[in-house]
Scaffold this active site. Sequence first.
Site, PDB file in Angstrom:
ATOM      1  N   CYS B  92      10.888  -5.440  18.571  1.00  0.00           N
ATOM      2  CA  CYS B  92       9.704  -6.133  19.089  1.00  0.00           C
ATOM      3  C   CYS B  92       9.239  -5.552  20.434  1.00  0.00           C
ATOM      4  CB  CYS B  92       9.999  -7.629  19.173  1.00  0.00           C
ATOM      5  SG  CYS B  92       8.517  -8.646  19.070  1.00  0.00           S
ATOM      6  N   HIS B 191      12.892 -10.046  13.886  1.00  0.00           N
ATOM      7  CA  HIS B 191      13.982 -10.819  14.448  1.00  0.00           C
ATOM      8  C   HIS B 191      14.783 -11.383  13.283  1.00  0.00           C
ATOM      9  CE1 HIS B 191      11.973 -10.692  18.293  1.00  0.00           C
ATOM     10  NE2 HIS B 191      10.874 -11.165  17.735  1.00  0.00           N
TER      11      HIS B 191
END
Lengths: 404, 244
Positions: B92, B191
């Site tokens: 990310c 995630h």
Amino acid sequence: MSSRVGMARYAARAAAGVARRLRGGSGTVIAGHVLEALAPGAVEALTTGRDVTLVTGTNGKTSITALTVAALGDEHLASNPDGANTRAGIAGALATGGDGAVVLETDEGWLPWAVAQTRPARVVLSNLSRDQLSRHHEVRALAVSWRAALAGVPLVIANADDPAVVWPALAARRQVWVAAGARWTADAATCPACGRACRRGPTGWGCTSCDLRRPRPHWWLEGNDLCGEDTRIPLRLDLPGRFNLGNAALALAAVDATGGVQLHDAARRLADVHAVAGRYQRVRFRGHDLRMMLAKNPAGWLELLDLMAPDRCPVVLVFNADGVDGRDPSWLYDVSFAPLRGRTVVVQGRRATDLMVRLELDDVEARLVRGSIADAVWVLPAGRVDVVGNYTAFQTALKEVRRG
Amino acid sequence: MADELTIVHVLPDLLGTYGDRGNVLALTHRAEARGVACRVVEVGLDERVPRTADLYVLGGGEDSAQLLAARTLLADDLVAAVLGAHTTLAVCAGLQLLAHGFEDSTGTRHQGLGLLDVECGRLEERAVGEVVTEPVDLPEVPSLTGYENHRGSARLHGSARPLGRVVAGVGNGHDDLEGVQQGHVIATYLHGPVLVRNPALADLLLSRAAGPLPEYEDPEVEELRKERLDVADPRRRRRHLLGY
Ligand SMILES: [Zn+2]
């Protein structure tokens, strides 16, 4: 109150009564929907001229609200003790509550709306940390919206130990700072004002770039005593944990700010709070003595793991990721579950597998028992059991054990 | 196979918003299950990124934390070279930091480390939800499962290859691709944490860092993979509907 608001309030109360009889619960949310449908703007009308306290923050807001209500000892006040803290819950609390002072738990995201509608005399801010990131996305965005909302509010009572609430609190006209503690610090590594590094030391915290730092508290805790400039008030809470002492400190600071209550008397009344919307409630259930607890985000888990540490009784962990729980349980990895090593741990819930894997990675042995709390305690020896759930899991578990 | 591994967690105080510590835990758990001891070094804000470790992990973070991380890492001339020379996982915000540049919430562009031949922009809408991708050129890695929660996009150039093709979810926001592979770096928006949900990807990183690994299956993790893929993979849902 206009006759239209009065009629709407009457209808809302009737609807809440029907809802209570049909479905259990408090009926507050239904009352709120009815009130707002029949008299848009009723929230503003019903709070005009009244002494309004709003309570918000990621953790502790339900407890602070309950403690504030108890400390005020006013049987005519309006509040939302069941934790219904969004628009409908707030409207419902006003529709069904008394005509005295108003103490409202407010969802973090609904604070700007609630401030605009109720023009509070004071707002209590406990802390701000990651929670339901699939809905709130970023902690800082909430801090920014609070700062805008609090501009013009006469008084904010805020936790001096959390930079993420100090910065928005500074927008209010006046502040009362309470050293309420902050066990969780992972969301305070950057300064909320300027984005540079925020450092924490034994005497407080401060930005390395701008002048934001921990304000000198007006209220602080020494052991179980709440201390002020020339005051020392012993706190005897039935609610467990260091964080509840911090919650009580914020509640009493808010009550002190109302000016109408003798603080020692107010503090004594806190001992009558035994549970908050079912949290910390002790229930006898199928031969076991359960203690019901809620942990819905990493900061909350950290506090509860501390709280449970001295205890060696079995633990039932119930974990979901539905709606208000947030749909991404990645945050389980923000907390170490190592304190549970060596204890008997039973896991259930719709995302039980996520939690089983999480515990495995911290070398915590756990047993998966599908089904209800009754199924979970069935595998445990008679005696005390701690039951911990996140939001929806806790609600379901509470309903089950209260039925018996 | 090496008998000790050093894993560096880069700036966990800033880049750890979505359980990113879990990626380090998954690596150490799976290494230790094979008898490989692990030493984890967490790099604090005032500390230099170690120059010689076996594996580097960067996680995700909020806007302001990401900018501070960028400032911190760019102040160290050697970081890009160090990460580029070792097995590195970036998730990310970590992905964006390794790109040429990325945009903050106001649309202002910031310089990244330029280690990946990637430019990160902004998605029209925030991408939030379960993701399934098919890995590209990684025959040993089955479908990837994860959860995304980001506003950033990623456009791949020249020498950057995607990590996966999107089956469900958004990913990079360009050409139905997700993540990046380039040199020793694997980067993704997933995630979950991604290495917990995708043990084969964890093993790929471990074997690149430590050499070939013996088999190790974790039934609990396999159950978790099955659950998440059953929920999110439309190909599986179709199969369920057809009854096979
Ligand atoms: Zn600052």
